[in-house]
Every structure is written in C-alpha cells, then in structure tokens.
Design an enzyme around this catalytic site. Structure first.
Site, PDB file in Angstrom:
ATOM      1  N   LYS A 172       0.839  -1.202   0.000  1.00  0.00           N
ATOM      2  CA  LYS A 172       0.000   0.000   0.000  1.00  0.00           C
ATOM      3  C   LYS A 172       0.876   1.255   0.000  1.00  0.00           C
ATOM      4  O   LYS A 172       0.624   2.206  -0.748  1.00  0.00           O
ATOM      5  CB  LYS A 172      -0.914   0.006   1.239  1.00  0.00           C
ATOM      6  N   ASP A 193     -10.620   4.102   4.772  1.00  0.00           N
ATOM      7  CA  ASP A 193     -11.249   2.796   4.569  1.00  0.00           C
ATOM      8  C   ASP A 193     -12.774   2.861   4.625  1.00  0.00           C
ATOM      9  O   ASP A 193     -13.442   1.879   4.296  1.00  0.00           O
ATOM     10  CB  ASP A 193     -10.808   1.832   5.688  1.00  0.00           C
ATOM     11  N   GLN A 248      -4.399  -0.798   9.842  1.00  0.00           N
ATOM     12  CA  GLN A 248      -4.393  -2.131   9.241  1.00  0.00           C
ATOM     13  C   GLN A 248      -5.011  -3.144  10.208  1.00  0.00           C
ATOM     14  O   GLN A 248      -4.665  -3.206  11.380  1.00  0.00           O
ATOM     15  CB  GLN A 248      -2.952  -2.541   8.881  1.00  0.00           C
TER      16      GLN A 248
HETATM   17  N1  GUN Z   1      -7.107  -5.932   6.422  1.00  0.00           N
HETATM   18  C1  GUN Z   1      -7.529  -6.654   5.354  1.00  0.00           C
HETATM   19  N2  GUN Z   1      -8.129  -5.852   4.453  1.00  0.00           N
HETATM   20  C2  GUN Z   1      -8.102  -4.605   4.958  1.00  0.00           C
HETATM   21  C3  GUN Z   1      -8.568  -3.340   4.473  1.00  0.00           C
HETATM   22  O1  GUN Z   1      -9.153  -3.198   3.387  1.00  0.00           O
HETATM   23  N3  GUN Z   1      -8.313  -2.280   5.291  1.00  0.00           N
HETATM   24  C4  GUN Z   1      -7.697  -2.409   6.494  1.00  0.00           C
HETATM   25  N4  GUN Z   1      -7.525  -1.315   7.230  1.00  0.00           N
HETATM   26  N5  GUN Z   1      -7.262  -3.568   6.969  1.00  0.00           N
HETATM   27  C5  GUN Z   1      -7.458  -4.648   6.203  1.00  0.00           C
END
Ligand code: GUN
Length: 309
Positions: free
Chosen positions: A53, A120, A97
């Site tokens: 990311k 998110d 995360q």
């Molecule tokens: N863990 C797995 N997928 C995601 C996501 O899309 N966002 C976040 N913050 N954590 C994750």
C-alpha cells in the site's frame, strides 16, 4: 468455453494512473495528498499488505508514512497515535491495518479516526453514510470491485447478485454497493442452508469468506460473472492437486515455493463456467490498493474544499 479474465492488475493500474494524475493536480495547490498507515504488531501478511500500500501510494505521488507499534502496544499508545494523526494537517487519510493484535478492540479504534480522514470508510459515521447512500469514503475492496464493473462494462442493475461472506470489510459493504447499483442482492454466510443452490442463481457471484475452493461447479450458474475475493494460502500438495490438477503449472510453482494462493471458488470450475471472473492472485487484490489511492486523493480534495487541508 473458458470464461474471460477480469484482469485486476491491468484495471488496478488504470485506476492508479488516474489517482496519480489527480494527486499531481492536488499537489499543484501546495502540498501532496498524505496517507498514514498504522500497523500494530508483526503479523507477516499484514506487513506485506502495508508495504504494498505504501509503495503504490508513493508511486502515485501521495506522501505516505507507516507508523509501526509493537504487538504489546497499549490502548493508550494506539489511541494517542491516532489522535496525533487526526491533528496532523498534512495527513488526509488514516488507515489502521486490520486485524489488530488480541486485546485491542478494532471497533473502538476505527471510531477514533476522524471520519473525514477515514480512508477505509470503516468509521461508524461513514458506515451510516454508505448504508443510507450519502456520499463518503467507501471500503476499498468493495469500491474497487464496483469500479472494475464500471470500467469493464459489467452490468449490475436488475441482475441477481449473491455475496458470500458478511464481514464489515468486504461482504456487508459490497452487498450495499451492489444494492445501490440496483442489483437484487442476497447475502450468504456460514449458517446459510443450501449455499450452492442459492449461489447458482447468481448472475454476479462474489465470494469473500476465506475458505479455499469452498464454491464448486454446482454453485456457479453457467455464464455468471464471478468475483473471488478469497486469498487462502495452501501448503498441502494433495489440495493443490485437487484444485488445479496433477499436471498444472500451479503445481510446479507450488513445489518450488512450498505454498500457493487460492481463492474461495474452485479455480477450474470458475474458468469453465463463468463468463468473466477474477483470478487469484491478480484479481481483486490490486483493485483494493488502487482504490486506497483514489480514496486518499478524494479525502484530500474534500478536506481542502472544507478549508481543512
Ligand atoms: N485488512 C484486510 N483488508 C483490509 C482493508 O481493506 N483495510 C484495512 N484497514 N485492513 C485490512
């Protein structure tokens, strides 16, 4: 006849290119968009996702930083870090995360992120905005899937969509986005009876449960569009043979690396029965990252327009 691949790498690259252009435009106004990723603990899969990311956002011209906290971080320490990022005017998007280490309540910390920096779309205010159809950041994986449909001309309105999985990250928001796009939506989960029979009614079948090869040929209507969000690591050769066959290239690669990634849908059944499908890997994964970049730029613009950035 084999179905056509919905190539997440290519579609993701196109979304990333658009986000990069928007980021450059934004930076022309004085500073680049900023993203802060918070990683608590040392889960290896999360560390790999976070690296991906951050790398992709930097390439797109987004100023991006990782904030690491140890697995035994206290609730106070994590809360204080989120508060500091909430206050930092150079940060437009905050991503916490998931999953968090045991003992830290994800819901509590997601609610601590300012809604206007919630990249998110997991803050309760933004979940409410999604549910009611009001504008706001949308969870990256579901939004990426809808954007893929838009770019590839997959019709959604009036079609029957079945979503398998009811997580807050994918299943529930995906069902809502499909509903807003005028699909007739069914949500299935671990207690659903006659899962395959329900799935086999779908024009659009989306699987997000995290169980390798759960959905087989009997769950796929011939000609359906199949989106496989599952990312399951398989280390058992017998299972690889069952899913890919005894002479597959996948088996050769499995022997070299000691594992392979498999989605929630049986890969051979999907290829044979679907009209279009997302492969694993290389399907949905790249869309999630690409959408994170567009969400970050979108938040940056909205904050600037509101006089906050
Ligand atoms: N863990 C797995 N997928 C995601 C996501 O899309 N966002 C976040 N913050 N954590 C994750």
């Amino acid at each position: 006849m084999a179905g056509r691949i919905l190539d997440g790498k290519k579609i993701g690259a196109a979304i990333r290119a658009d986000a990069g252009e928007a980021a450059r435009d934004f930076a022309g106004g004085g500073r680049p968009p900023g993203l802060a990723v918070v990683l608590v603990g040392d889960d290896p899969a999360s560390a790999i996702y976070v690296r991906g990311k951050v790398r992709a956002s930097r390439k797109a011209g987004i100023r991006s930083e990782t904030h690491r906290l140890p697995a035994d971080a206290t609730a106070e320490a994590l809360g204080a870090r989120l508060d500091a990022l909430n206050e930092d005017s150079g940060v437009d998007g905050i991503l916490l995360q998931l999953p968090l280490p045991r003992g830290l309540d994800a819901g509590k910390f997601l609610a601590r992120i300012r809604p206007d920096k919630d990249v998110d779309g997991f803050h309760p205010v933004n979940v409410g905005r999604l549910a009611s159809g009001a504008p706001g950041p949308r969870p990256c994986t579901p939004a990426g899937i809808l954007e893929m449909f838009r770019r590839k001309g997959v019709e959604v309105a009036g079609r029957r969509a079945v979503v398998v999985g009811r997580s807050n990250i994918v299943g529930k928001p995906l069902a809502l986005l499909l509903l807003h796009a005028h699909a007739t939506v069914t949500i299935c989960h671990s207690r659903t009876r006659d899962l395959a029979a329900l799935c086999s009614q779908a024009d659009i079948l989306c699987a997000a449960v995290g169980r390798a090869g759960l959905l087989g040929a009997d769950a796929i209507r011939p000609g359906a569009v199949v989106v496989d969000v599952g990312m399951n690591r398989i280390v058992d050769e017998t299972r690889v043979r069952e899913l890919f066959g005894d002479r597959s290239r996948r088996l050769t690669r499995f022997r070299r690396h000691g594992y392979t990634l498999v989605g929630d849908v049986d890969p051979r059944a999907m290829r044979e029965r679907a009209s279009r499908y997302t492969p694993v890997p290389g399907g949905v994964g790249p869309l999630t990252i690409a959408t994170l970049l567009s969400n970050t730029v979108e938040l940056a613009r909205a904050r600037r327009a509101a006089g906050n950035g």
